[in-house]
Design an enzyme around this catalytic site. Sequence first.
Site, short mmCIF file in Angstrom:
data_model
loop_
_atom_site.label_atom_id
_atom_site.label_comp_id
_atom_site.label_asym_id
_atom_site.label_seq_id
_atom_site.Cartn_x
_atom_site.Cartn_y
_atom_site.Cartn_z
N ARG A 115 32.94 -104.05 0.02
CA ARG A 115 32.87 -105.36 -0.64
C ARG A 115 31.77 -105.32 -1.68
NH1 ARG A 115 32.94 -111.59 1.07
NH2 ARG A 115 35.07 -110.93 1.43
N HIS A 142 41.13 -109.18 -4.42
CA HIS A 142 40.87 -109.37 -2.98
C HIS A 142 42.20 -109.11 -2.25
CE1 HIS A 142 38.76 -110.45 0.51
NE2 HIS A 142 38.54 -111.73 0.31
N GLN A 145 42.89 -110.18 1.44
CA GLN A 145 43.04 -111.64 1.55
C GLN A 145 44.49 -112.04 1.26
OE1 GLN A 145 40.60 -114.24 2.24
NE2 GLN A 145 42.52 -115.35 2.43
N ASP A 238 40.25 -122.18 -4.23
CA ASP A 238 39.10 -121.34 -3.87
C ASP A 238 37.87 -122.00 -4.49
OD1 ASP A 238 37.41 -119.25 -3.14
OD2 ASP A 238 38.18 -117.83 -4.64
N CYS A 282 41.01 -119.50 0.96
CA CYS A 282 40.54 -118.24 1.55
C CYS A 282 39.30 -118.42 2.41
CB CYS A 282 40.27 -117.23 0.44
SG CYS A 282 39.06 -117.83 -0.76
N ARG A 321 43.36 -112.73 8.71
CA ARG A 321 42.56 -111.66 8.11
C ARG A 321 42.40 -110.51 9.10
NH1 ARG A 321 39.12 -112.43 4.22
NH2 ARG A 321 39.59 -110.23 3.89
N1 CP Z 1 37.86 -115.04 2.60
C1 CP Z 1 36.85 -114.15 2.73
O1 CP Z 1 36.90 -113.04 2.18
O2 CP Z 1 35.82 -114.58 3.49
P1 CP Z 1 34.41 -113.85 3.65
O3 CP Z 1 33.71 -113.95 2.32
O4 CP Z 1 33.72 -114.64 4.71
O5 CP Z 1 34.64 -112.43 4.04
N1 NVA Z 2 36.24 -116.06 -5.08
C1 NVA Z 2 35.33 -116.02 -3.97
C2 NVA Z 2 36.03 -115.54 -2.76
C3 NVA Z 2 35.20 -115.46 -1.52
C4 NVA Z 2 36.00 -114.97 -0.33
C5 NVA Z 2 34.16 -115.10 -4.31
O1 NVA Z 2 34.39 -114.02 -4.87
O2 NVA Z 2 33.02 -115.46 -4.04
#
Ligand code: CP
Ligand code: NVA
Length: 338
Positions: A115, A142, A145, A238, A282, A321
């Site tokens: 990540r 993502h 997701q 989101d 999400c 997830r």
């Molecule tokens: N939706 C998602 O990716 O959540 P986190 O940021 O908590 O991993």
């Molecule tokens: N768009 C958001 C998603 C978090 C799961 C971010 O990148 O922060």
Amino acid sequence: MEMDVRMKPDFFKGRSLLSLLDLTDAEMLALIDFADELKQEKRQGRFGDRLLRRNVALLFEKASTRTRCATLTALTDEGGMGHYLASSDIHLGKKETIADTARVFGRMFDGIMFRGSAQATVEALAFWSGIPVWNGLTAESHPTQALADLMTIRETFGRLKGLRVAYVGDGGNNVACSLMRACAKAGMHFANATPFEMAPSEAVVSQARAMAEANGGSVTIEADPRAAVRGANVVYTDVWVSMGQEAETARRLRLLRPYQVDGALMEATGLLASNETIFLHCLPAFHNADTEASRELGALEVTDDVFESGFSRVFDQAENRLHTIKAVMAASIGRCFA
Ligand code: CP
Ligand code: NVA
């Protein structure tokens, strides 16, 4: 189920998931089928050893609740082990290059959940490590997701093809772009309601549109949220400020305030009374003033009544997830198809 014959997910052995473009349409659906099976198994209290003695590095540059926990619990369920490594705790980027860290990981781990910010980093990790790497979020995409999103939609409606999904908000962000691709691959109708300044690039849209049209679906970009949600089976939003975009907060809030998902917008689907529409997010979500960040921001992308409503499926989506990430890892590095 949309496919006549279920594909065994052994097609994914040894493979990475850097974006949804790594999967054919049928492969994406097969991974979701596999996640459905794994969910049923877990519901029945059955656990496998598909990931026995598999070591997975969770290399995270950014905060996470769901992706981190889903990866760790999925590994435990199937006999494997996750090793959480915040990038700030290791030498990466300070004393060691990505290429060198990746080559070390390749000698010790069986897979990497990454990540971070740059899509180029996840690609470099896959190139240099020689082991499967799965994208647990970059600024661009993502993909895990989106697998959970489609799984949740299919659980609700029993099908994907032909359904209408309206994404409302920051239409160019990672979640929106992966959802757009996923819907296109599944032959759904995807409407992205976003200020034009935040729309995905023309190249990304036309690629998704071509995939959608080949599957009998469509992709539209629309500035007006009310027009976009008409007839939508799924309304999705989101956060308005993604991780790493904090410096742009004021501009983003100014542009995105008209895109809040509230009861009136859900009514505008025309499908609320007939229970043919759901709300997805999400997460994490700003839906009340009970977090430090939402109080500071003073803006919510979804109202609390929608978030807490009976048509909100956000916690099923969060649970999924786990099952989808488990499917990805088991199909990629598992012993199940040996
Ligand atoms: N939706 C998602 O990716 O959540 P986190 O940021 O908590 O991993
Ligand atoms: N768009 C958001 C998603 C978090 C799961 C971010 O990148 O922060």
